[in-house]
Design an enzyme around this catalytic site. Structure first.
Site, PDB file in Angstrom:
ATOM      1  N   GLN A 117     -23.659 -12.711  31.646  1.00 20.25           N
ATOM      2  CA  GLN A 117     -22.360 -13.212  32.094  1.00 20.25           C
ATOM      3  C   GLN A 117     -21.315 -12.838  31.051  1.00 20.25           C
ATOM      4  OE1 GLN A 117     -22.048 -17.469  32.759  1.00 20.25           O
ATOM      5  NE2 GLN A 117     -19.820 -17.380  32.483  1.00 20.25           N
ATOM      6  N   CYS A 123     -20.307 -18.458  35.875  1.00 20.13           N
ATOM      7  CA  CYS A 123     -21.753 -18.656  35.973  1.00 20.13           C
ATOM      8  C   CYS A 123     -22.181 -19.056  37.380  1.00 20.13           C
ATOM      9  CB  CYS A 123     -22.250 -19.663  34.950  1.00 20.13           C
ATOM     10  SG  CYS A 123     -21.665 -21.319  35.205  1.00 20.13           S
ATOM     11  N   HIS A 194     -22.807 -26.015  33.640  1.00 15.34           N
ATOM     12  CA  HIS A 194     -23.305 -24.639  33.686  1.00 15.34           C
ATOM     13  C   HIS A 194     -24.324 -24.480  34.813  1.00 15.34           C
ATOM     14  CE1 HIS A 194     -24.082 -20.679  32.114  1.00 15.34           C
ATOM     15  NE2 HIS A 194     -25.370 -20.925  31.967  1.00 15.34           N
ATOM     16  N   ASP A 209     -30.314 -17.092  33.637  1.00 14.77           N
ATOM     17  CA  ASP A 209     -29.109 -17.645  33.024  1.00 14.77           C
ATOM     18  C   ASP A 209     -28.316 -16.478  32.449  1.00 14.77           C
ATOM     19  OD1 ASP A 209     -27.189 -18.872  31.443  1.00 14.77           O
ATOM     20  OD2 ASP A 209     -28.571 -20.295  30.524  1.00 14.77           O
TER      21      ASP A 209
END
Length: 261
Positions: A117, A123, A194, A209
């Site tokens: 990211q 995100c 997140h 992630d």
């Protein structure tokens, strides 16, 4: 059923095992240079996420839905098969614990599609891309955009995919980020939640992630399937250490019909 709550005034759904912050928008970001691109954070809202995924090219009949709890009854209400899940957690609190426990190294798993990211407050979009790209043959067949993006990013590193992501998806993101049930924050807002995604690839569950350099191998998916594996994992890794915090879990699978509500 717990009501959707404003992101500025979250209310725990005390009758559930999983406290929900359904109105929450995107995550806290570490301090970044001012020239870093920033997007409006995406709301944790399955309707918004489904429309977003359809704009990417996900086939009709597939969509996101809320998981209202972690008990068997709640899991049985989720349309099956569940092919991915997106988990929202309080960033600063959880990341401080992760640092204390030590960094978990990404798995060497080239069969798993992962990207970094590079855009602040993106995100939610990255989690959707992780969910979709790792199930593309199943849910995105015939999508010219997704097929093209997979071809362009085949063999690319997570960082290289991140560089291609923003110009390819920026307009789609802008068309959906301000929708939802809460007021959209500014792109530069410091939002302390997140999103991460969970997918199953070759019988193993991976946490994806955008803050990591690669996928995290969370172990084998047992007979209970991906959804059960995700719930067991987030309960142990995220919820148990912070039982009074707010989390939400949204699943990707066959679109829920009105008569299933």
């Amino acid at each position: 059923i717990a009501p959707r709550t404003c992101r500025d005034n979250p209310v725990a759904a005390t009758q559930l095992l999983l406290p929900l912050l359904l109105g929450a928008r995107q995550p806290h970001q570490l301090a970044m240079p001012s020239e870093r691109e920033a997007w409006v954070g995406l709301e944790s809202n399955p309707t918004v996420m489904t429309k977003y995924a359809r704009s990417l090219g996900v086939a009709d009949g597939w969509g996101f839905c809320d998981l209202w709890g972690l008990d068997d009854e709640a899991l049985e209400a989720v349309p099956q098969p569940c092919v991915a899940a997106i988990f929202l957690y309080p960033f600063s609190q959880v990341e401080a614990r992760k640092r204390a426990l030590g960094t978990q190294q990404p798995a060497s798993a080239p069969e798993v599609w992962h990207m970094r990211q590079d855009v602040s407050n993106a995100c939610g979009s990255v989690a959707i891309m992780h969910s979709v790209m790792n199930n593309l043959d199943r849910i995105g067949e015939g999508s010219s955009f997704l097929d093209s993006f997979r071809e362009k990013t085949a063999g690319a590193s997570s960082a290289e995919r991140a560089a291609l992501f923003a110009p390819a998806v920026r307009d789609i993101h802008d068309s959906h980020a301000s929708s939802g049930q809460t007021d959209a924050p500014a792109p530069t807002a410091d939002l302390d939640f997140h999103f991460v995604a969970y997918v199953e690839v070759r019988g193993r569950m991976y946490e994806l992630d955008g803050n990591n350099d690669g996928p995290i191998d969370c172990g084998e998916v047992a007979d209970g399937g991906l959804l059960r594996a995700v719930c067991d994992h987030v309960k142990a890794a995220y919820i148990a250490p912070f039982p009074d915090s707010h989390f939400s879990l949204i699943t990707l699978g066959p679109e829920r019909r009105e008569d299933d509500e």
